[in-house]
Motif scaffolding. Structure first.
Motif, PDB file in Angstrom:
ATOM      1  N   LYS A  88       0.818  -1.213   0.000  1.00 37.58           N
ATOM      2  CA  LYS A  88       0.000   0.000   0.000  1.00 37.58           C
ATOM      3  C   LYS A  88       0.849   1.260   0.000  1.00 37.58           C
ATOM      4  CE  LYS A  88      -3.824  -2.208   2.394  1.00 37.58           C
ATOM      5  NZ  LYS A  88      -4.603  -2.269   3.619  1.00 37.58           N
ATOM      6  N   ALA A  89       2.104   1.162   0.428  1.00 39.35           N
ATOM      7  CA  ALA A  89       2.993   2.335   0.502  1.00 39.35           C
ATOM      8  C   ALA A  89       3.231   2.903  -0.893  1.00 39.35           C
ATOM      9  CB  ALA A  89       4.332   1.942   1.129  1.00 39.35           C
ATOM     10  N   SER A  90       3.307   4.219  -0.963  1.00 39.61           N
ATOM     11  CA  SER A  90       3.654   4.842  -2.244  1.00 39.61           C
ATOM     12  C   SER A  90       5.174   4.873  -2.354  1.00 39.61           C
ATOM     13  CB  SER A  90       3.075   6.251  -2.345  1.00 39.61           C
ATOM     14  OG  SER A  90       3.731   7.112  -1.443  1.00 39.61           O
ATOM     15  N   VAL A  91       5.661   4.658  -3.564  1.00 39.33           N
ATOM     16  CA  VAL A  91       7.095   4.632  -3.826  1.00 39.33           C
ATOM     17  C   VAL A  91       7.383   5.624  -4.949  1.00 39.33           C
ATOM     18  CG1 VAL A  91       9.073   3.208  -4.492  1.00 39.33           C
ATOM     19  CG2 VAL A  91       7.197   2.201  -3.176  1.00 39.33           C
ATOM     20  N   MET A  92       8.294   6.546  -4.675  1.00 40.32           N
ATOM     21  CA  MET A  92       8.722   7.510  -5.693  1.00 40.32           C
ATOM     22  C   MET A  92      10.216   7.308  -5.940  1.00 40.32           C
ATOM     23  SD  MET A  92       6.096   9.076  -6.764  1.00 40.32           S
ATOM     24  CE  MET A  92       6.916  10.232  -7.829  1.00 40.32           C
ATOM     25  N   ILE A  93      10.584   7.250  -7.202  1.00 40.39           N
ATOM     26  CA  ILE A  93      11.979   7.068  -7.585  1.00 40.39           C
ATOM     27  C   ILE A  93      12.406   8.295  -8.371  1.00 40.39           C
ATOM     28  CG2 ILE A  93      13.631   5.611  -8.812  1.00 40.39           C
ATOM     29  CD1 ILE A  93      11.537   3.329  -8.557  1.00 40.39           C
ATOM     30  N   GLU A  94      13.529   8.888  -7.970  1.00 41.55           N
ATOM     31  CA  GLU A  94      14.044  10.084  -8.651  1.00 41.55           C
ATOM     32  C   GLU A  94      15.427   9.766  -9.191  1.00 41.55           C
ATOM     33  OE1 GLU A  94      16.311  13.496  -9.393  1.00 41.55           O
ATOM     34  OE2 GLU A  94      16.598  12.558  -7.449  1.00 41.55           O
ATOM     35  N   CYS A  95      15.668  10.164 -10.428  1.00 43.10           N
ATOM     36  CA  CYS A  95      16.972   9.956 -11.056  1.00 43.10           C
ATOM     37  C   CYS A  95      17.128  10.968 -12.183  1.00 43.10           C
ATOM     38  CB  CYS A  95      17.068   8.536 -11.609  1.00 43.10           C
ATOM     39  SG  CYS A  95      18.647   8.155 -12.370  1.00 43.10           S
ATOM     40  N   ASN A  96      18.275  11.595 -12.247  1.00 48.67           N
ATOM     41  CA  ASN A  96      18.581  12.550 -13.316  1.00 48.67           C
ATOM     42  C   ASN A  96      17.543  13.677 -13.405  1.00 48.67           C
ATOM     43  OD1 ASN A  96      20.799  10.895 -14.102  1.00 48.67           O
ATOM     44  ND2 ASN A  96      19.422   9.650 -15.342  1.00 48.67           N
ATOM     45  N   GLY A  97      17.016  14.095 -12.281  1.00 47.99           N
ATOM     46  CA  GLY A  97      16.045  15.181 -12.262  1.00 47.99           C
ATOM     47  C   GLY A  97      14.635  14.775 -12.653  1.00 47.99           C
ATOM     48  N   GLU A  98      14.401  13.504 -12.917  1.00 47.46           N
ATOM     49  CA  GLU A  98      13.076  12.997 -13.290  1.00 47.46           C
ATOM     50  C   GLU A  98      12.535  12.146 -12.162  1.00 47.46           C
ATOM     51  OE1 GLU A  98      11.497  13.691 -16.211  1.00 47.46           O
ATOM     52  OE2 GLU A  98      13.176  14.924 -16.870  1.00 47.46           O
ATOM     53  N   GLN A  99      11.200  12.054 -12.069  1.00 49.51           N
ATOM     54  CA  GLN A  99      10.561  11.235 -11.045  1.00 49.51           C
ATOM     55  C   GLN A  99       9.682  10.178 -11.685  1.00 49.51           C
ATOM     56  OE1 GLN A  99       8.411  13.660  -8.243  1.00 49.51           O
ATOM     57  NE2 GLN A  99      10.167  13.670  -6.863  1.00 49.51           N
ATOM     58  N   ALA A 100       9.568   9.043 -10.974  1.00 47.46           N
ATOM     59  CA  ALA A 100       8.716   7.959 -11.441  1.00 47.46           C
ATOM     60  C   ALA A 100       8.013   7.338 -10.249  1.00 47.46           C
ATOM     61  CB  ALA A 100       9.551   6.902 -12.153  1.00 47.46           C
ATOM     62  N   SER A 101       6.798   6.884 -10.486  1.00 42.53           N
ATOM     63  CA  SER A 101       6.079   6.113  -9.479  1.00 42.53           C
ATOM     64  C   SER A 101       6.678   4.711  -9.489  1.00 42.53           C
ATOM     65  CB  SER A 101       4.595   6.063  -9.827  1.00 42.53           C
ATOM     66  OG  SER A 101       3.923   5.241  -8.921  1.00 42.53           O
ATOM     67  N   GLY A 102       6.912   4.147  -8.317  1.00 37.89           N
ATOM     68  CA  GLY A 102       7.547   2.847  -8.222  1.00 37.89           C
ATOM     69  C   GLY A 102       6.769   1.711  -8.830  1.00 37.89           C
ATOM     70  N   ASN A 103       5.468   1.867  -9.005  1.00 39.78           N
ATOM     71  CA  ASN A 103       4.668   0.786  -9.569  1.00 39.78           C
ATOM     72  C   ASN A 103       4.353   0.980 -11.050  1.00 39.78           C
ATOM     73  OD1 ASN A 103       2.812   2.820  -9.447  1.00 39.78           O
ATOM     74  ND2 ASN A 103       1.397   1.784  -8.061  1.00 39.78           N
TER      75      ASN A 103
END
Length: 136
Positions: free
Chosen positions: A30-45
């Motif tokens: 249920k936890a939200s996961v955010m991944i950031e790399c090179n100034g961009e963000q993505a939802s972990g799912n």
């Protein structure tokens, strides 16, 4: 809220298979996961968003977990990242014999067999001008 950083060590970076493995791990919680790399963000799912990060070898992923089961989610994502890391195992060498080859065959296949890093052909080619005396 939990955070950790991961440096990409896989020579191919975070490509389709690792991105899918990360997303699958995140969808189990249920936890939200955010991944950031090179100034961009993505939802972990979201596989496509993870791929859009263009995380090459040496890139650092900043991963944030937020929610009631963030600890378990973080643990599973860390396991996935360990699994996609390169292993120190010797690559098997494929021995190939070409019979009746011409110069253009040698040029083409020799270029293909050159070592260009992980994920390329690991081939030792022997060329023969003559045709084989027997067939397998």
């Amino acid at each position: 809220m939990k955070k950790f950083d991961y440096e990409v060590t896989n020579a191919l970076g975070i490509h389709a298979r690792p991105a899918a493995m990360i997303a699958q791990a995140c969808t189990n919680y249920k936890a939200s996961v955010m991944i950031e790399c090179n100034g961009e963000q993505a939802s972990g799912n979201n596989v496509l968003q993870i791929l859009a990060l263009h995380a090459a070898k040496g890139s650092v992923l900043h991963i944030v977990f937020d929610g009631e089961d963030e600890d378990a989610c973080q643990k599973e994502v860390e396991e996935v990242l360990k699994e996609i890391a390169p292993k120190d195992k010797p690559a098997s060498l494929l021995h190939v014999a070409f019979f009746g080859t011409k110069d253009y065959d040698r040029l083409f296949f020799s270029e293909l067999s050159k070592d260009k890093g992980e994920g390329t052909y690991n081939v030792d080619i022997t060329y023969f001008n003559s045709r084989p005396l027997f067939m397998f």
